[in-house]
Design an enzyme around this catalytic site. Structure first.
Site, PDB file in Angstrom:
ATOM      1  N   HIS A   1      -9.370   1.924   4.530  1.00 44.59           N
ATOM      2  CA  HIS A   1      -8.111   2.017   5.276  1.00 44.59           C
ATOM      3  C   HIS A   1      -8.300   2.975   6.459  1.00 44.59           C
ATOM      4  O   HIS A   1      -9.041   3.950   6.353  1.00 44.59           O
ATOM      5  CB  HIS A   1      -6.999   2.518   4.344  1.00 44.59           C
ATOM      6  CG  HIS A   1      -5.664   2.429   4.989  1.00 44.59           C
ATOM      7  ND1 HIS A   1      -5.187   3.392   5.846  1.00 44.59           N
ATOM      8  CD2 HIS A   1      -4.715   1.462   4.930  1.00 44.59           C
ATOM      9  CE1 HIS A   1      -3.997   3.015   6.281  1.00 44.59           C
ATOM     10  NE2 HIS A   1      -3.686   1.850   5.746  1.00 44.59           N
TER      11      HIS A   1
ATOM     12  N   GLY B   1       2.196   2.425  10.663  1.00 42.26           N
ATOM     13  CA  GLY B   1       3.186   3.493  10.494  1.00 42.26           C
ATOM     14  C   GLY B   1       3.876   3.904  11.786  1.00 42.26           C
ATOM     15  O   GLY B   1       4.562   4.918  11.838  1.00 42.26           O
TER      16      GLY B   1
ATOM     17  N   GLU C   1      -6.573   5.285   7.548  1.00 38.01           N
ATOM     18  CA  GLU C   1      -6.281   6.700   7.249  1.00 38.01           C
ATOM     19  C   GLU C   1      -7.480   7.352   6.572  1.00 38.01           C
ATOM     20  O   GLU C   1      -7.746   8.537   6.770  1.00 38.01           O
ATOM     21  CB  GLU C   1      -5.019   6.797   6.380  1.00 38.01           C
ATOM     22  CG  GLU C   1      -3.769   6.530   7.218  1.00 38.01           C
ATOM     23  CD  GLU C   1      -2.634   5.869   6.473  1.00 38.01           C
ATOM     24  OE1 GLU C   1      -2.625   5.884   5.237  1.00 38.01           O
ATOM     25  OE2 GLU C   1      -1.741   5.323   7.160  1.00 38.01           O
TER      26      GLU C   1
ATOM     27  N   LYS D   1       0.322   4.288  -0.407  1.00 35.46           N
ATOM     28  CA  LYS D   1      -0.240   5.530   0.149  1.00 35.46           C
ATOM     29  C   LYS D   1       0.058   6.701  -0.794  1.00 35.46           C
ATOM     30  O   LYS D   1       0.059   6.517  -2.005  1.00 35.46           O
ATOM     31  CB  LYS D   1       0.280   5.755   1.572  1.00 35.46           C
ATOM     32  CG  LYS D   1       0.114   4.493   2.443  1.00 35.46           C
ATOM     33  CD  LYS D   1       0.319   4.710   3.881  1.00 35.46           C
ATOM     34  CE  LYS D   1       0.127   3.394   4.618  1.00 35.46           C
ATOM     35  NZ  LYS D   1       0.100   3.536   6.060  1.00 35.46           N
TER      36      LYS D   1
ATOM     37  N   ASN E   1       0.887  -1.164   0.000  1.00 31.10           N
ATOM     38  CA  ASN E   1       0.000   0.000   0.000  1.00 31.10           C
ATOM     39  C   ASN E   1       0.922   1.210   0.000  1.00 31.10           C
ATOM     40  O   ASN E   1       1.486   1.563   1.022  1.00 31.10           O
ATOM     41  CB  ASN E   1      -0.886  -0.027   1.258  1.00 31.10           C
ATOM     42  CG  ASN E   1      -1.685   1.255   1.416  1.00 31.10           C
ATOM     43  OD1 ASN E   1      -1.819   2.031   0.475  1.00 31.10           O
ATOM     44  ND2 ASN E   1      -2.204   1.495   2.618  1.00 31.10           N
TER      45      ASN E   1
ATOM     46  N   SER F   1       2.984  -2.035  10.314  1.00 34.16           N
ATOM     47  CA  SER F   1       4.426  -2.167  10.559  1.00 34.16           C
ATOM     48  C   SER F   1       4.948  -3.584  10.287  1.00 34.16           C
ATOM     49  O   SER F   1       5.880  -4.045  10.945  1.00 34.16           O
ATOM     50  CB  SER F   1       4.791  -1.711  11.969  1.00 34.16           C
ATOM     51  OG  SER F   1       4.430  -0.350  12.142  1.00 34.16           O
TER      52      SER F   1
ATOM     53  N   GLU G   1      -5.822  -4.543  10.430  1.00 37.32           N
ATOM     54  CA  GLU G   1      -4.779  -3.553  10.682  1.00 37.32           C
ATOM     55  C   GLU G   1      -5.087  -2.804  11.971  1.00 37.32           C
ATOM     56  O   GLU G   1      -5.865  -1.832  11.958  1.00 37.32           O
ATOM     57  CB  GLU G   1      -4.709  -2.555   9.527  1.00 37.32           C
ATOM     58  CG  GLU G   1      -4.385  -3.180   8.193  1.00 37.32           C
ATOM     59  CD  GLU G   1      -3.678  -2.205   7.262  1.00 37.32           C
ATOM     60  OE1 GLU G   1      -2.610  -2.547   6.769  1.00 37.32           O
ATOM     61  OE2 GLU G   1      -4.198  -1.093   7.052  1.00 37.32           O
TER      62      GLU G   1
HETATM   63  P1  PGA Z   1       2.672   0.346   7.599  1.00 37.66           P
HETATM   64  O1  PGA Z   1       1.255   0.613   6.922  1.00 37.66           O
HETATM   65  O2  PGA Z   1       3.175  -0.971   7.077  1.00 37.66           O
HETATM   66  O3  PGA Z   1       3.531   1.508   7.155  1.00 37.66           O
HETATM   67  O4  PGA Z   1       2.453   0.326   9.080  1.00 37.66           O
HETATM   68  C1  PGA Z   1       0.355  -0.451   6.732  1.00 37.66           C
HETATM   69  C2  PGA Z   1      -0.897   0.074   6.103  1.00 37.66           C
HETATM   70  O5  PGA Z   1      -1.268   1.213   6.401  1.00 37.66           O
HETATM   71  O6  PGA Z   1      -1.544  -0.604   5.297  1.00 37.66           O
END
Ligand code: PGA
Length: 258
Positions: free
Chosen positions: A100, A178, A102, A15, A13, A218, A172
């Site tokens: 997601h 993140g 976010e 982003k 992903n 992560s 998640e």
């Molecule tokens: P990350 O993000 O691996 O940077 O924690 C995962 C995601 O948001 O899908």
């Protein structure tokens, strides 16, 4: 429980990262590294809308599938700035990330809109990667299962047993995205197993066994193998580590070997 009956899926992903030339360079670096995963692990890059066409061209005749990071639920019309499912399938997009955290956190996404987007994606032939996960505060209050059960029920509302087999669920935990804080393999497995049990309640055991459930938050080159070894973790949705070809490949190889 038969993990081998399900498709292992490792999805990047990206982003809001990468211009078109950067996207091309990254995919060209990833392509040869992950070629051996063909037929064993599905490898996906979910990229910004502006990179979709480039990404599809670069990955033609490879085993990498391309996904979008969001989709609108209406077929067309006066929705300035939005992209429909038909626009994505026409380009050759195969997957789409929906709900997601976010988007839930910064763009007012709700379980109702996640559900509408998921229905629209499925009816256009896109495979949705539906994200669910609890906030840190919700975990501390010991309501993780309640939160996840509610999200699963609402996000999949009205989706048939046949269609749900084309849905990928990404667990998640919001506190792990993140942040460098990963759920332990045991914590991740516990929730992924819970999601499968909820699917069995909403549908049936056979359907629940067929759905790919990813962990995200992560996941990286150092922790992927341990997470992917768990019986209910069928893959990963990878943010930061998907922007580095070598790291992303280590995660893909962990899935190939896992
Ligand atoms: P990350 O993000 O691996 O940077 O924690 C995962 C995601 O948001 O899908």
């Amino acid at each position: 429980m038969n993990k081998n009956a399900r498709k292992a899926i490792i999805a990047g992903n990206w982003k809001m990262n990468k211009t078109r030339p950067e996207a091309k360079a990254l995919l060209e670096a990833i392509k040869p590294l992950v070629a051996n995963a063909e037929g064993n692990v599905e490898v996906i890059a979910c990229v910004p809308f502006t990179n979709l066409e480039t990404a599809i061209t670069v990955t033609e005749n490879s085993n990498i599938k391309i996904g979008a990071e969001n989709v609108h639920f209406e077929k067309s019309g006066a929705y300035t700035g939005e992209i429909s499912a038909d626009m994505l399938t026409e380009l050759g997009v195969a997957y789409v990330v929906i709900g997601h955290s976010e988007r839930r956190q910064y763009f007012g996404e709700t379980d109702e809109t996640v559900n509408k987007r998921t229905v629209a994606a499925l009816s256009a032939g896109l495979k949705p990667i539906v994200c669910v996960g609890e906030l840190k505060w919700e975990r501390e209050c010991n309501i993780t299962e309640e939160v996840i059960a509610r999200q699963i029920k609402l996000d999949l509302w009205g989706i048939s047993k046949e269609d749900v087999k084309n849905v990928v669920i990404a667990y998640e935990p919001v506190w792990a995205i993140g942040t460098g804080l990963t759920a332990t393999p045991e914590q991740a497995e516990e929730v992924c197993a819970f999601i499968r049990a909820e699917l069995a309640k909403l549908y049936d055991a056979e359907t629940a066994e067929a759905v790919t459930i990813q962990y995200g938050g992560s996941m990286n080159a150092g922790n992927a193998a341990e997470l992917l070894a768990k019986p209910n973790i069928d893959g990963g949705l990878i943010g930061g580590a998907s922007l580095k070809a070598e790291d992303f490949n280590i995660i893909v190889q962990a899935a190939v070997n896992g």
